[in-house]
Design a protein around this motif. Structure first.
Motif, short mmCIF file in Angstrom:
data_model
loop_
_atom_site.label_atom_id
_atom_site.label_comp_id
_atom_site.label_asym_id
_atom_site.label_seq_id
_atom_site.Cartn_x
_atom_site.Cartn_y
_atom_site.Cartn_z
N GLY A 171 -1.25 -5.95 4.45
CA GLY A 171 -3.05 -6.34 4.03
C GLY A 171 -3.02 -6.95 2.25
N ASN A 172 -1.76 -6.52 1.34
CA ASN A 172 -2.50 -7.23 0.25
C ASN A 172 -2.08 -8.20 -0.64
OD1 ASN A 172 -3.01 -4.13 -0.14
ND2 ASN A 172 -1.70 -3.62 -1.61
N GLN A 213 -1.29 -9.60 -4.02
CA GLN A 213 -1.08 -9.00 -5.26
C GLN A 213 -1.02 -11.28 -6.24
OE1 GLN A 213 -1.49 -6.70 -6.10
NE2 GLN A 213 -1.24 -4.81 -4.94
N LYS A 252 -9.01 -5.87 6.72
CA LYS A 252 -8.80 -5.06 5.73
C LYS A 252 -7.20 -3.77 6.02
CE LYS A 252 -10.20 -0.84 2.84
NZ LYS A 252 -10.71 0.36 2.28
N THR A 287 -2.53 -7.31 -10.41
CA THR A 287 -4.04 -7.60 -9.81
C THR A 287 -4.20 -7.92 -8.40
OG1 THR A 287 -5.07 -8.20 -11.79
CG2 THR A 287 -6.08 -7.61 -10.09
N ASN A 288 -4.49 -6.73 -7.24
CA ASN A 288 -4.72 -6.50 -6.03
C ASN A 288 -5.92 -7.69 -5.60
OD1 ASN A 288 -4.67 -7.48 -2.73
ND2 ASN A 288 -5.32 -4.45 -2.60
N THR A 298 0.94 -1.38 0.18
CA THR A 298 -0.04 0.36 -0.17
C THR A 298 0.67 1.41 0.46
OG1 THR A 298 0.00 -0.37 1.92
CG2 THR A 298 -1.71 -1.29 1.65
N ARG A 300 -4.61 -5.47 6.95
CA ARG A 300 -3.38 -5.34 7.92
C ARG A 300 -2.12 -4.99 8.24
NH1 ARG A 300 -4.94 -10.05 11.60
NH2 ARG A 300 -2.83 -10.79 12.47
N ALA A 341 -6.46 -8.83 -2.36
CA ALA A 341 -7.00 -9.46 -1.14
C ALA A 341 -8.43 -8.91 -1.14
CB ALA A 341 -6.42 -8.25 -0.65
N PRO A 342 -9.43 -7.82 -1.41
CA PRO A 342 -11.03 -7.84 -1.05
C PRO A 342 -12.12 -8.89 -1.70
CG PRO A 342 -9.50 -5.94 -2.80
CD PRO A 342 -8.98 -7.37 -2.52
N ASN A 343 -11.19 -10.08 -2.64
CA ASN A 343 -12.11 -10.95 -2.85
C ASN A 343 -11.76 -12.66 -2.30
OD1 ASN A 343 -12.59 -10.07 -5.30
ND2 ASN A 343 -10.84 -10.71 -6.39
#
Length: 83
Positions: free
Chosen positions: A56-57, A59, A80, A69-70, A10, A82, A72-74
């Motif tokens: 928290g990513n 990739q 979130k 592509t990150n 990030t 972290r 992590a949201p998936n």
């Protein structure tokens, strides 16, 4: 993977104030406290690479590192930001 690897963290300046916080200092540890790659996994297909960061990513590249592509949201249950 080429030498032009983008920053996959990030890169949050608020988490990079080790000297101000009294936490881990650069002079005694030679590393940052945040925004580091923690894990790198190459799949059977060498073009597929997963990278996890301490902030928290998660990739993913499917083209040998040309684009990332990150995802992590998936990932269900992954906190979130972290780190």
């Amino acid at each position: 993977m080429g030498a032009d690897l983008p920053d996959l963290t990030t890169n949050d300046p608020e988490k990079q104030k080790q000297e101000e916080s009294g936490g881990v200092t650069v002079d005694n540890s030679s590393r940052d406290a945040h925004d580091d790659l923690l894990d790198l996994r190459v799949a059977k297909d060498p073009n597929v690479i997963w990278v996890g960061t301490d902030d928290g990513n998660v990739q993913l590249t499917r083209d040998g590192g040309k684009s990332w592509t990150n995802v992590a949201p998936n990932v269900p249950g992954l906190p979130k930001g972290r780190g």
